[in-house]
Motif scaffolding. Structure first.
Motif, PDB file in Angstrom:
ATOM      1  N   UNK A 151      -1.107   5.289  -7.818  1.00 24.46           N
ATOM      2  CA  UNK A 151      -1.791   4.052  -8.189  1.00 24.46           C
ATOM      3  C   UNK A 151      -3.194   3.978  -7.618  1.00 24.46           C
ATOM      4  N   UNK A 152      -3.383   4.599  -6.446  1.00 25.16           N
ATOM      5  CA  UNK A 152      -4.681   4.531  -5.760  1.00 25.16           C
ATOM      6  C   UNK A 152      -5.673   5.537  -6.351  1.00 25.16           C
ATOM      7  N   UNK A 153      -5.141   6.591  -6.976  1.00 29.56           N
ATOM      8  CA  UNK A 153      -6.025   7.659  -7.427  1.00 29.56           C
ATOM      9  C   UNK A 153      -6.560   8.462  -6.258  1.00 29.56           C
ATOM     10  N   UNK A 154      -5.894   8.369  -5.131  1.00 23.98           N
ATOM     11  CA  UNK A 154      -6.258   9.091  -3.901  1.00 23.98           C
ATOM     12  C   UNK A 154      -4.963   9.523  -3.242  1.00 23.98           C
ATOM     13  N   UNK A 155      -5.014  10.604  -2.461  1.00 19.46           N
ATOM     14  CA  UNK A 155      -3.806  11.067  -1.760  1.00 19.46           C
ATOM     15  C   UNK A 155      -4.102  11.262  -0.285  1.00 19.46           C
ATOM     16  N   UNK A 156      -3.119  10.991   0.558  1.00 16.25           N
ATOM     17  CA  UNK A 156      -3.212  11.463   1.940  1.00 16.25           C
ATOM     18  C   UNK A 156      -3.347  12.983   1.883  1.00 16.25           C
ATOM     19  N   UNK A 157      -4.139  13.679   2.662  1.00 16.77           N
ATOM     20  CA  UNK A 157      -4.808  13.171   3.864  1.00 16.77           C
ATOM     21  C   UNK A 157      -6.216  12.622   3.649  1.00 16.77           C
ATOM     22  N   UNK A 158      -6.617  12.318   2.414  1.00 10.49           N
ATOM     23  CA  UNK A 158      -7.957  11.788   2.187  1.00 10.49           C
ATOM     24  C   UNK A 158      -8.134  10.491   2.998  1.00 10.49           C
ATOM     25  N   UNK A 159      -9.110  10.437   3.905  1.00 14.08           N
ATOM     26  CA  UNK A 159      -9.268   9.210   4.711  1.00 14.08           C
ATOM     27  C   UNK A 159      -9.573   7.985   3.862  1.00 14.08           C
ATOM     28  N   UNK A 160     -10.051   8.198   2.630  1.00 15.72           N
ATOM     29  CA  UNK A 160     -10.370   7.051   1.766  1.00 15.72           C
ATOM     30  C   UNK A 160      -9.117   6.233   1.443  1.00 15.72           C
ATOM     31  N   UNK A 161      -7.953   6.881   1.379  1.00 14.97           N
ATOM     32  CA  UNK A 161      -6.733   6.122   1.054  1.00 14.97           C
ATOM     33  C   UNK A 161      -6.281   5.294   2.269  1.00 14.97           C
ATOM     34  N   UNK A 162      -6.627   5.743   3.469  1.00 23.04           N
ATOM     35  CA  UNK A 162      -6.344   4.954   4.675  1.00 23.04           C
ATOM     36  C   UNK A 162      -7.241   3.703   4.677  1.00 23.04           C
TER      37      UNK A 162
END
Ligand SMILES: [Mg+2]
Length: 237
Positions: A151-162
């Motif tokens: 849903x975010x279009x981002x995955x861990x470990x990308x710091x952007x999802x944090x």
């Protein structure tokens, strides 16, 4: 049976701190559910315990892409095309069906909340499947919310999802902590986002050489103990 008082999950107060928490094999025993599903699948005529072990190994702790895993299962068990078509849904549904709510995890979440932490799930996976797991385990009512990679279009470990999770939770990331079982996705991602992590070792040695985990725990309830001790000692990120 959960008997602890429920502190409630209202709007965060300025003193609250964000507790980012992984889902699979952190809040829920995904490995146990996979094991139970595999034994069920292998109980059909002509299959045996070695097949169940093979299924667990092929899943690679959830890291094997689902479509590829389905193809591997179809090949090993020589499934007809008609039987293969429903396998992805059976795989996903079977995993959810075999999840069991864990009262010790719920109590630990409530203990953290009572101490001013706001638990927020940060998980890689598909929205439908991860939300089914949250509900099946009764966790949707115990956390303030969740961010799911699909849903975010981002995955861990990308710091952007944090950072996105902190924004969604309405709490600053610079006072947050992270609890998770993946060295790379959870602890590495948190580190890149400037967030201290508590790694659930699950009887595995730490796999990375680039850095060491700040703290290690053997279960989610233990990780909450570690967190509350660190916070009480005034440790800050
Ligand atoms: Mg995990």
């Amino acid at each position: 049976m959960i008997t602890d008082a429920d502190p409630g999950l209202g709007l965060p107060s300025p003193a609250d701190r964000l507790l980012l928490v992984d889902l699979d094999n952190t809040l829920i025993d995904r490995a146990g559910a996979v094991d139970r599903w595999a034994r069920e699948f292998a109980s059909a005529p002509g299959r045996d315990a070695a097949d169940a072990r093979w299924l667990v190994a092929a899943d690679r702790d959830g890291l094997e892409p689902r479509e590829r895993l389905v193809a591997m299962i179809g090949e090993r068990f020589r499934l007809a095309p008609g039987d293969r078509s429903g396998l992805l849904a059976e795989l996903r549904g079977g995993l959810v069906r075999h999840l069991v709510p864990d009262a010790a995890v719920t109590r630990a979440l409530r203990r953290a909340r009572a101490a001013g932490w706001v638990p927020f799930v940060l998980t890689n996976g598909t929205v439908t499947q991860q939300e089914r797991k949250l509900r099946q385990a009764g966790l949707d009512r115990e956390v303030a919310g969740w961010v799911i990679s699909e849903g975010a279009g981002l995955r861990k470990p990308d710091p952007a999802i944090f950072r996105l999770a902190a924004t969604r939770a309405g709490l600053p990331l610079d006072r947050a902590w992270m609890i998770g079982d993946s060295a790379d996705a959870d602890i590495g991602g948190a580190r890149a986002a400037g967030v201290p992590g508590i790694w659930l070792h699950r009887n595995r040695p730490w796999p990375l050489t680039a850095f060491q985990p700040g703290r290690v725990a053997d279960s989610f309830p233990h990780a909450v103990d570690v967190l509350l001790l660190a916070a009480a000692a005034g440790e800050t990120p």
